[in-house]
Design an enzyme around this catalytic site. Structure first.
Site, PDB file in Angstrom:
ATOM      1  N   ASP A 193      -8.308   4.166  -3.550  1.00  0.00           N
ATOM      2  CA  ASP A 193      -7.309   3.228  -3.030  1.00  0.00           C
ATOM      3  C   ASP A 193      -6.890   2.223  -4.098  1.00  0.00           C
ATOM      4  OD1 ASP A 193      -5.918   1.181  -1.557  1.00  0.00           O
ATOM      5  OD2 ASP A 193      -6.838   1.979   0.262  1.00  0.00           O
ATOM      6  N   CYS A 252       0.808  -1.222   0.000  1.00  0.00           N
ATOM      7  CA  CYS A 252       0.000   0.000   0.000  1.00  0.00           C
ATOM      8  C   CYS A 252       0.838   1.268   0.000  1.00  0.00           C
ATOM      9  CB  CYS A 252      -0.952   0.007   1.191  1.00  0.00           C
ATOM     10  SG  CYS A 252      -0.162   0.134   2.824  1.00  0.00           S
ATOM     11  N   HIS A 258      -2.529   1.165   7.214  1.00  0.00           N
ATOM     12  CA  HIS A 258      -2.665   1.106   5.766  1.00  0.00           C
ATOM     13  C   HIS A 258      -2.639   2.538   5.241  1.00  0.00           C
ATOM     14  CE1 HIS A 258      -4.188   0.014   1.799  1.00  0.00           C
ATOM     15  NE2 HIS A 258      -5.186   0.860   1.956  1.00  0.00           N
TER      16      HIS A 258
END
Length: 204
Positions: free
Chosen positions: A104, A52, A89
């Site tokens: 995302d 991420c 995250h």
């Protein structure tokens, strides 16, 4: 143009070109790598994979080059006991016409389109809920099929040092510290089937 259609196109293009992968965690045996912005961008754009912090950081760079107003934020996954993992995250919030969207590209599942951050809204099986908070924090709970995915804290993350600490903590973590540290995981978005798949060929 910086509208929702362009944002969705950029997301889908990025997701179908870049693989979410934790392979570096299992391959790097030396000191944990540092989160150096220039190195991260170069590595991610060249290798076309990452976790991420690699992917969403690189995508935020792409969005800014296209003129989007966006910023990085922390999001937290839950343990089985309901507590949150310490390692966060990294994700992106984009502002379009006064509305906030989650964009995302670094989760490896669930997300394929921008999700407007409004209480009770469902977009592509992703539901947004705003919990009743007493400390005036801007919090969004993200669910899929009524299953909790992640909690977003809407506060711009400007500190590279903070991201670096989180990045290194990930590479120092063990199997009990984070699910992503338990086994290799590679996924890429297939626009034809509209879902994440295991890449046919894993990059080295």
């Amino acid at each position: 143009m910086t509208n929702i259609t362009v944002l969705e196109q950029l997301m889908q293009s990025f997701l179908s070109e870049y693989t979410f992968s934790n392979r570096d965690y299992f391959q790097i045996k030396s000191e944990p790598p540092k989160f150096d912005p220039d190195i991260i961008l170069s590595k991610t754009f060249q290798n076309k994979y990452g976790i991420c912090m690699d992917l969403n950081y690189a995508f935020s760079h792409v969005l800014k080059k296209h003129g989007f107003n966006c910023y990085l934020v922390k999001a937290f996954e839950k343990k089985s006991d309901g507590q949150f993992y310490d390692i966060y995250h990294l994700t992106i919030i984009v502002i379009i016409n006064g509305c906030k969207y989650l964009a995302d590209v670094g989760f490896g599942k669930y997300f394929s389109k921008p999700v407007i951050l409004k209480n009770g809204v469902t977009v592509d099986k992703i539901r947004v809920e705003v919990p009743n908070m007493k400390n005036n924090e801007n919090i969004y709970n993200i669910l899929s099929h009524n299953k909790f995915i992640v909690q977003i804290k809407d506060s711009p993350l400007l500190s590279i040092s903070d991201i670096n600490d989180n990045y290194q903590n990930f590479f120092k973590a063990g199997p009990y510290d984070l699910p992503l540290c338990r086994k290799p995981y590679d996924r890429i978005y297939d626009q034809k089937v509209g879902d994440y798949i295991i890449p046919q060929k894993v990059e080295k």
